[in-house]
Design a protein around this motif. Structure first.
Motif, PDB file in Angstrom:
ATOM      1  N   GLU A  78      12.693   3.969  -3.740  1.00 23.61           N
ATOM      2  CA  GLU A  78      13.049   2.762  -4.488  1.00 23.61           C
ATOM      3  C   GLU A  78      12.447   1.502  -3.881  1.00 23.61           C
ATOM      4  OE1 GLU A  78      17.214   2.416  -5.432  1.00 23.61           O
ATOM      5  OE2 GLU A  78      17.372   4.599  -5.602  1.00 23.61           O
ATOM      6  N   ALA A  79      12.550   1.338  -2.573  1.00 27.44           N
ATOM      7  CA  ALA A  79      12.019   0.138  -1.923  1.00 27.44           C
ATOM      8  C   ALA A  79      10.500   0.091  -2.051  1.00 27.44           C
ATOM      9  CB  ALA A  79      12.428   0.095  -0.452  1.00 27.44           C
ATOM     10  N   TRP A  80       9.844   1.241  -1.909  1.00 30.24           N
ATOM     11  CA  TRP A  80       8.378   1.301  -2.045  1.00 30.24           C
ATOM     12  C   TRP A  80       7.983   0.932  -3.475  1.00 30.24           C
ATOM     13  CZ3 TRP A  80       4.521   2.148   1.471  1.00 30.24           C
ATOM     14  CH2 TRP A  80       3.239   2.375   0.956  1.00 30.24           C
ATOM     15  N   GLN A  81       8.674   1.502  -4.440  1.00 30.04           N
ATOM     16  CA  GLN A  81       8.347   1.227  -5.838  1.00 30.04           C
ATOM     17  C   GLN A  81       8.484  -0.254  -6.148  1.00 30.04           C
ATOM     18  OE1 GLN A  81      10.788   3.254  -8.720  1.00 30.04           O
ATOM     19  NE2 GLN A  81       9.340   2.878 -10.364  1.00 30.04           N
ATOM     20  N   LEU A  82       9.562  -0.889  -5.708  1.00 32.62           N
ATOM     21  CA  LEU A  82       9.793  -2.301  -5.989  1.00 32.62           C
ATOM     22  C   LEU A  82       8.792  -3.203  -5.277  1.00 32.62           C
ATOM     23  CD1 LEU A  82      11.508  -4.596  -7.198  1.00 32.62           C
ATOM     24  CD2 LEU A  82      12.896  -4.465  -5.119  1.00 32.62           C
ATOM     25  N   ASN A  83       8.581  -2.972  -3.982  1.00 30.96           N
ATOM     26  CA  ASN A  83       7.793  -3.897  -3.166  1.00 30.96           C
ATOM     27  C   ASN A  83       6.300  -3.609  -3.132  1.00 30.96           C
ATOM     28  OD1 ASN A  83       9.750  -5.817  -1.747  1.00 30.96           O
ATOM     29  ND2 ASN A  83      10.734  -3.817  -1.593  1.00 30.96           N
ATOM     30  N   VAL A  84       5.910  -2.371  -3.388  1.00 24.17           N
ATOM     31  CA  VAL A  84       4.480  -2.030  -3.340  1.00 24.17           C
ATOM     32  C   VAL A  84       3.937  -1.805  -4.747  1.00 24.17           C
ATOM     33  CG1 VAL A  84       2.766  -0.397  -2.485  1.00 24.17           C
ATOM     34  CG2 VAL A  84       4.681  -1.069  -1.021  1.00 24.17           C
ATOM     35  N   GLU A  85       4.548  -0.900  -5.476  1.00 26.42           N
ATOM     36  CA  GLU A  85       4.032  -0.565  -6.799  1.00 26.42           C
ATOM     37  C   GLU A  85       4.218  -1.696  -7.807  1.00 26.42           C
ATOM     38  OE1 GLU A  85       5.681   3.219  -7.923  1.00 26.42           O
ATOM     39  OE2 GLU A  85       4.890   4.196  -6.125  1.00 26.42           O
ATOM     40  N   GLN A  86       5.370  -2.382  -7.771  1.00 22.48           N
ATOM     41  CA  GLN A  86       5.644  -3.434  -8.748  1.00 22.48           C
ATOM     42  C   GLN A  86       5.216  -4.818  -8.267  1.00 22.48           C
ATOM     43  OE1 GLN A  86       9.765  -3.245  -9.938  1.00 22.48           O
ATOM     44  NE2 GLN A  86       9.610  -1.101 -10.523  1.00 22.48           N
ATOM     45  N   ASN A  87       5.393  -5.122  -6.987  1.00 22.61           N
ATOM     46  CA  ASN A  87       5.159  -6.475  -6.486  1.00 22.61           C
ATOM     47  C   ASN A  87       4.116  -6.549  -5.384  1.00 22.61           C
ATOM     48  OD1 ASN A  87       7.172  -7.841  -8.117  1.00 22.61           O
ATOM     49  ND2 ASN A  87       8.650  -6.680  -6.929  1.00 22.61           N
ATOM     50  N   GLY A  88       3.294  -5.534  -5.264  1.00 22.81           N
ATOM     51  CA  GLY A  88       2.257  -5.518  -4.239  1.00 22.81           C
ATOM     52  C   GLY A  88       1.005  -4.831  -4.752  1.00 22.81           C
ATOM     53  N   ARG A  89       0.213  -4.348  -3.833  1.00 22.99           N
ATOM     54  CA  ARG A  89      -1.016  -3.611  -4.176  1.00 22.99           C
ATOM     55  C   ARG A  89      -1.182  -2.464  -3.195  1.00 22.99           C
ATOM     56  NH1 ARG A  89      -4.451  -8.960  -4.640  1.00 22.99           N
ATOM     57  NH2 ARG A  89      -3.774  -9.606  -6.690  1.00 22.99           N
ATOM     58  N   CYS A  90      -1.706  -1.352  -3.703  1.00 20.36           N
ATOM     59  CA  CYS A  90      -1.874  -0.185  -2.851  1.00 20.36           C
ATOM     60  C   CYS A  90      -3.183   0.526  -3.181  1.00 20.36           C
ATOM     61  CB  CYS A  90      -0.697   0.769  -3.045  1.00 20.36           C
ATOM     62  SG  CYS A  90      -0.693   2.147  -1.907  1.00 20.36           S
ATOM     63  N   PRO A  91      -4.121   0.537  -2.235  1.00 18.91           N
ATOM     64  CA  PRO A  91      -5.378   1.238  -2.481  1.00 18.91           C
ATOM     65  C   PRO A  91      -5.163   2.753  -2.446  1.00 18.91           C
ATOM     66  CG  PRO A  91      -5.316   0.463  -0.232  1.00 18.91           C
ATOM     67  CD  PRO A  91      -4.081  -0.073  -0.906  1.00 18.91           C
ATOM     68  N   PRO A  92      -6.079   3.518  -3.009  1.00 11.85           N
ATOM     69  CA  PRO A  92      -5.947   4.978  -3.041  1.00 11.85           C
ATOM     70  C   PRO A  92      -5.876   5.624  -1.655  1.00 11.85           C
ATOM     71  CG  PRO A  92      -7.703   4.263  -4.516  1.00 11.85           C
ATOM     72  CD  PRO A  92      -7.262   3.061  -3.742  1.00 11.85           C
ATOM     73  N   SER A  93      -6.353   4.940  -0.629  1.00 11.35           N
ATOM     74  CA  SER A  93      -6.349   5.520   0.718  1.00 11.35           C
ATOM     75  C   SER A  93      -4.972   5.444   1.373  1.00 11.35           C
ATOM     76  CB  SER A  93      -7.386   4.828   1.603  1.00 11.35           C
ATOM     77  OG  SER A  93      -7.088   3.451   1.751  1.00 11.35           O
ATOM     78  N   VAL A  94      -4.018   4.791   0.722  1.00 16.02           N
ATOM     79  CA  VAL A  94      -2.638   4.733   1.214  1.00 16.02           C
ATOM     80  C   VAL A  94      -1.792   5.562   0.260  1.00 16.02           C
ATOM     81  CG1 VAL A  94      -0.654   3.271   1.737  1.00 16.02           C
ATOM     82  CG2 VAL A  94      -2.969   2.451   2.232  1.00 16.02           C
ATOM     83  N   GLN A  95      -1.163   6.596   0.793  1.00 14.37           N
ATOM     84  CA  GLN A  95      -0.349   7.497  -0.014  1.00 14.37           C
ATOM     85  C   GLN A  95       1.108   7.431   0.429  1.00 14.37           C
ATOM     86  OE1 GLN A  95      -1.491   9.540  -2.642  1.00 14.37           O
ATOM     87  NE2 GLN A  95      -3.286   8.230  -2.379  1.00 14.37           N
ATOM     88  N   PHE A  96       2.026   7.384  -0.529  1.00 18.08           N
ATOM     89  CA  PHE A  96       3.458   7.393  -0.224  1.00 18.08           C
ATOM     90  C   PHE A  96       4.040   8.749  -0.586  1.00 18.08           C
ATOM     91  CE2 PHE A  96       7.903   6.909  -1.479  1.00 18.08           C
ATOM     92  CZ  PHE A  96       8.420   6.376  -0.310  1.00 18.08           C
ATOM     93  N   TYR A  97       4.888   9.258   0.310  1.00 17.38           N
ATOM     94  CA  TYR A  97       5.552  10.537   0.092  1.00 17.38           C
ATOM     95  C   TYR A  97       7.044  10.328   0.263  1.00 17.38           C
ATOM     96  CZ  TYR A  97       0.820  12.202   0.868  1.00 17.38           C
ATOM     97  OH  TYR A  97      -0.530  12.403   0.775  1.00 17.38           O
ATOM     98  N   GLU A  98       7.799  10.664  -0.776  1.00 16.69           N
ATOM     99  CA  GLU A  98       9.258  10.556  -0.705  1.00 16.69           C
ATOM    100  C   GLU A  98       9.826  11.882  -0.207  1.00 16.69           C
ATOM    101  OE1 GLU A  98      13.076   9.248  -3.427  1.00 16.69           O
ATOM    102  OE2 GLU A  98      11.079   9.254  -4.303  1.00 16.69           O
ATOM    103  N   LEU A  99      10.577  11.820   0.864  1.00 17.98           N
ATOM    104  CA  LEU A  99      11.190  13.022   1.417  1.00 17.98           C
ATOM    105  C   LEU A  99      12.436  13.367   0.629  1.00 17.98           C
ATOM    106  CD1 LEU A  99      10.898  12.019   5.171  1.00 17.98           C
ATOM    107  CD2 LEU A  99       9.388  13.509   3.883  1.00 17.98           C
ATOM    108  N   ASP A 100      12.804  14.645   0.653  1.00 22.72           N
ATOM    109  CA  ASP A 100      14.052  15.030   0.001  1.00 22.72           C
ATOM    110  C   ASP A 100      14.881  15.899   0.890  1.00 22.72           C
ATOM    111  OD1 ASP A 100      12.698  17.446  -0.121  1.00 22.72           O
ATOM    112  OD2 ASP A 100      12.392  17.364  -2.267  1.00 22.72           O
TER     113      ASP A 100
END
Length: 100
Positions: A78-100
């Motif tokens: 959730e924090a990544w989605q709000l702050n990076v995906e919606q209100n930031g920028r992320c190049p393809p060389s940075v990958q986010f993985y959500e643990l479960d």
């Protein structure tokens, strides 16, 4: 030219996040952790693992140090989605993985 860098919407806030306080087990605030990371050697394009990436603030610190391939992981996306995906920028060389 297109901007290809990494930006977290949470970066630049006085405490670097507005919802996280000092860790109960270490009593170290996120701001102190990020300030410590900035003392690391430059990444010079190397790869980094950001454990506990949260809002992407530590990811941005690593990016700004020159680490341009970053695997960022956290329990909550959730924090990544709000702050990076919606209100930031992320190049393809940075990958986010959500643990479960």
């Amino acid at each position: 030219t297109a901007f290809n860098g990494f930006i977290s919407g949470g970066f630049g806030k006085e405490e670097y996040t507005n919802s996280i306080v000092a860790s109960r087990d270490t009593n170290i605030s996120p701001k102190e952790v990020y300030d410590t990371i900035t003392r690391l050697k430059k990444g010079d394009g190397k790869r980094a693992l950001d454990v506990g990436a949260g809002a992407g603030v530590s990811t941005q610190v690593l990016w700004d140090l020159g680490f341009q391939e970053i695997d960022a992981v956290d329990w909550s996306g959730e924090a990544w989605q709000l702050n990076v995906e919606q209100n930031g920028r992320c190049p393809p060389s940075v990958q986010f993985y959500e643990l479960d």
